[in-house]
Enzyme design. Sequence first.
Site, PDB file in Angstrom:
ATOM      1  N   ILE A  14      45.498  36.149  37.211  1.00  0.00           N
ATOM      2  CA  ILE A  14      44.572  36.428  38.302  1.00  0.00           C
ATOM      3  C   ILE A  14      43.278  35.651  38.064  1.00  0.00           C
ATOM      4  O   ILE A  14      42.443  36.034  37.257  1.00  0.00           O
ATOM      5  CB  ILE A  14      44.267  37.944  38.409  1.00  0.00           C
ATOM      6  CG1 ILE A  14      45.549  38.749  38.590  1.00  0.00           C
ATOM      7  CG2 ILE A  14      43.304  38.207  39.566  1.00  0.00           C
ATOM      8  CD1 ILE A  14      46.331  38.422  39.836  1.00  0.00           C
ATOM      9  N   HIS A  15      43.151  34.535  38.763  1.00  0.00           N
ATOM     10  CA  HIS A  15      41.946  33.715  38.703  1.00  0.00           C
ATOM     11  C   HIS A  15      41.273  33.789  40.069  1.00  0.00           C
ATOM     12  O   HIS A  15      41.533  34.714  40.836  1.00  0.00           O
ATOM     13  CB  HIS A  15      42.287  32.279  38.274  1.00  0.00           C
ATOM     14  CG  HIS A  15      43.359  31.645  39.100  1.00  0.00           C
ATOM     15  ND1 HIS A  15      43.095  30.944  40.250  1.00  0.00           N
ATOM     16  CD2 HIS A  15      44.716  31.635  38.953  1.00  0.00           C
ATOM     17  CE1 HIS A  15      44.232  30.505  40.776  1.00  0.00           C
ATOM     18  NE2 HIS A  15      45.234  30.916  40.010  1.00  0.00           N
ATOM     19  N   ALA A  16      40.404  32.871  40.393  1.00  0.00           N
ATOM     20  CA  ALA A  16      39.597  32.958  41.616  1.00  0.00           C
ATOM     21  C   ALA A  16      40.423  33.038  42.900  1.00  0.00           C
ATOM     22  O   ALA A  16      40.153  33.880  43.761  1.00  0.00           O
ATOM     23  CB  ALA A  16      38.628  31.777  41.686  1.00  0.00           C
ATOM     24  N   SER A  19      42.318  36.360  43.273  1.00  0.00           N
ATOM     25  CA  SER A  19      41.300  37.406  43.459  1.00  0.00           C
ATOM     26  C   SER A  19      40.821  37.423  44.901  1.00  0.00           C
ATOM     27  O   SER A  19      40.695  38.487  45.513  1.00  0.00           O
ATOM     28  CB  SER A  19      40.115  37.182  42.522  1.00  0.00           C
ATOM     29  OG  SER A  19      40.492  37.317  41.183  1.00  0.00           O
ATOM     30  N   GLU A  87      51.726  30.797  44.670  1.00  0.00           N
ATOM     31  CA  GLU A  87      51.432  29.694  43.756  1.00  0.00           C
ATOM     32  C   GLU A  87      52.674  29.017  43.193  1.00  0.00           C
ATOM     33  O   GLU A  87      52.570  27.952  42.615  1.00  0.00           O
ATOM     34  CB  GLU A  87      50.555  30.194  42.613  1.00  0.00           C
ATOM     35  CG  GLU A  87      49.152  30.537  43.053  1.00  0.00           C
ATOM     36  CD  GLU A  87      48.219  30.813  41.907  1.00  0.00           C
ATOM     37  OE1 GLU A  87      48.675  31.082  40.788  1.00  0.00           O
ATOM     38  OE2 GLU A  87      47.006  30.750  42.139  1.00  0.00           O
TER      39      GLU A  87
END
Length: 88
Positions: A14-16, A19, A87
């Site tokens: 969970i990155h930018a 999020s 992703e």
Amino acid sequence: MVEQMVTIQNRAGIHARPSAMLVQTAKDFKSNIYLEKGNDRINGKSIMGILTLGASYGTEIKVITEGEDEQAALEAMVKLFDQKFEEE
């Protein structure tokens, strides 16, 4: 209140971007939405809160929703995790 455990399946965790997707989805619902990792519970409508969880690949997160549209909110949030935040 309804809740469900999910596992982060996308390699980057969970990155930018994930999020932002979580917050954008959460804001469509009136229910309170929380993400819980271990003893940490954060507001699912707070991008900074989500980023501070430090959730990496393989981490288990509990999604908790509470309110008038809690079931729909839970399903929408879990769907993002299941789709690996688009992703992969």
